[in-house]
Design an enzyme around this catalytic site. Structure first.
Site, PDB file in Angstrom:
ATOM      1  N   CYS A 169     -10.629  -3.557  -3.889  1.00  0.00           N
ATOM      2  CA  CYS A 169      -9.493  -4.593  -4.319  1.00  0.00           C
ATOM      3  C   CYS A 169     -10.485  -5.914  -4.937  1.00  0.00           C
ATOM      4  O   CYS A 169      -9.915  -6.505  -5.725  1.00  0.00           O
ATOM      5  CB  CYS A 169      -8.581  -4.776  -3.279  1.00  0.00           C
ATOM      6  N   ASN A 193       0.814  -0.972   0.065  1.00  0.00           N
ATOM      7  CA  ASN A 193      -0.063  -0.055   0.073  1.00  0.00           C
ATOM      8  C   ASN A 193       0.778   1.199  -0.173  1.00  0.00           C
ATOM      9  O   ASN A 193       1.914   1.320   0.727  1.00  0.00           O
ATOM     10  CB  ASN A 193      -1.159  -0.020   1.250  1.00  0.00           C
ATOM     11  N   ILE A 194       0.447   2.128  -0.692  1.00  0.00           N
ATOM     12  CA  ILE A 194       1.147   3.309  -0.734  1.00  0.00           C
ATOM     13  C   ILE A 194       0.176   4.771  -0.553  1.00  0.00           C
ATOM     14  O   ILE A 194      -0.908   4.979  -1.376  1.00  0.00           O
ATOM     15  CB  ILE A 194       1.715   3.567  -2.337  1.00  0.00           C
ATOM     16  N   GLU A 195       0.350   5.146   0.555  1.00  0.00           N
ATOM     17  CA  GLU A 195      -0.693   6.161   1.139  1.00  0.00           C
ATOM     18  C   GLU A 195      -0.157   7.790   0.643  1.00  0.00           C
ATOM     19  O   GLU A 195       0.919   7.846   0.093  1.00  0.00           O
ATOM     20  CB  GLU A 195      -0.597   6.286   2.516  1.00  0.00           C
ATOM     21  N   CYS A 204      -9.906  -4.823   0.648  1.00  0.00           N
ATOM     22  CA  CYS A 204     -11.110  -4.366   0.909  1.00  0.00           C
ATOM     23  C   CYS A 204     -12.101  -4.404  -0.571  1.00  0.00           C
ATOM     24  O   CYS A 204     -11.743  -5.333  -1.371  1.00  0.00           O
ATOM     25  CB  CYS A 204     -10.437  -2.659   0.752  1.00  0.00           C
ATOM     26  N   GLU A 213      -3.148  -4.834  -2.959  1.00  0.00           N
ATOM     27  CA  GLU A 213      -3.590  -5.751  -4.010  1.00  0.00           C
ATOM     28  C   GLU A 213      -3.586  -5.023  -5.257  1.00  0.00           C
ATOM     29  O   GLU A 213      -3.256  -5.592  -6.205  1.00  0.00           O
ATOM     30  CB  GLU A 213      -5.044  -5.991  -3.375  1.00  0.00           C
TER      31      GLU A 213
HETATM   32  N1  THU Z   1      -5.238  -1.421   2.362  1.00  0.00           N
HETATM   33  C1  THU Z   1      -4.673  -2.130   1.786  1.00  0.00           C
HETATM   34  O1  THU Z   1      -3.543  -1.877   1.381  1.00  0.00           O
HETATM   35  N2  THU Z   1      -5.415  -3.292   1.066  1.00  0.00           N
HETATM   36  C2  THU Z   1      -6.623  -3.370   1.493  1.00  0.00           C
HETATM   37  O2  THU Z   1      -7.314  -4.452   1.125  1.00  0.00           O
HETATM   38  C3  THU Z   1      -7.116  -2.756   2.752  1.00  0.00           C
HETATM   39  C4  THU Z   1      -6.593  -1.453   3.079  1.00  0.00           C
HETATM   40  C5  THU Z   1      -4.279  -0.117   3.065  1.00  0.00           C
HETATM   41  C6  THU Z   1      -4.938   0.838   2.512  1.00  0.00           C
HETATM   42  C7  THU Z   1      -4.409   2.109   3.457  1.00  0.00           C
HETATM   43  O3  THU Z   1      -3.066   2.556   3.106  1.00  0.00           O
HETATM   44  C8  THU Z   1      -4.484   1.204   4.519  1.00  0.00           C
HETATM   45  O4  THU Z   1      -4.338  -0.142   4.335  1.00  0.00           O
HETATM   46  C9  THU Z   1      -5.602   1.539   5.570  1.00  0.00           C
HETATM   47  O5  THU Z   1      -6.663   1.448   5.172  1.00  0.00           O
END
Ligand code: THU
Length: 150
Positions: free
Chosen positions: A110, A63-65, A107, A76
């Site tokens: 995804c 994940n990349i925020e 989520c 994903e």
């Molecule tokens: N996140 C994912 O990388 N995959 C998911 O299926 C659920 C959420 C990440 C997004 C965000 O950076 C962090 O988790 C919190 O939601």
């Protein structure tokens, strides 16, 4: 208890991995390694994902925020988009790694993207302790909207 990655069509399983079956699975190793690259300064929730093609080629994502929050992308989808952009189409297995006591599922967004490109793939959820759950995407994404409805 020692149950872990099970073959396709396994029902949901949750338990401790045996090293030989779980942590030695290259896909799970790849998801755990990808998680280390997560850029998650806002949530602190690091996620790693790995996809395997029919031939065993592996693509990973984390994940990349972003400071704007809304531009954040999940692990994903990073993995799927990397795979698709490199020409892979036969995605068969998915692993998602988090540090949650109960391994965390993808989520909703995804799930839709995974369905589009991986179909009813084997999905392995794993945490840092090696607890894992093995299921099918359809177990958590019933009655999907997809091209068959268009
Ligand atoms: N996140 C994912 O990388 N995959 C998911 O299926 C659920 C959420 C990440 C997004 C965000 O950076 C962090 O988790 C919190 O939601």
């Amino acid at each position: 208890m020692a149950v872990s990655v099970r073959p396709s069509h396994a029902s949901t399983v949750f338990g401790l991995c045996e090293d030989s079956k779980c942590m030695s699975d290259p896909l799970i190793k790849a998801a755990l390694a990808a998680r280390e690259h997560a850029h998650a300064p806002f949530s602190g929730f690091k996620v790693g994902a790995a996809l395997a093609t029919e031939s065993g080629r592996i693509f990973t994502g984390c994940n990349i925020e972003n400071a704007t929050y809304g531009l954040t992308i999940c692990a994903e989808r990073v993995a799927v988009f990397k795979a698709i952009s490199e020409g892979a189409r036969d995605l068969r297995r998915v692993a998602v790694a988090t540090d949650r006591e109960i391994p965390s599922p993808p989520c909703g967004a995804c799930r839709q993207i995974l369905w589009e490109f991986c179909g009813d793939a084997e999905l392995i959820l794993v945490n840092l302790q090696g607890n894992s759950e093995s299921l099918r995407l359809s177990d958590i994404f019933p009655r999907p909207f997809d091209a068959s409805l268009l």
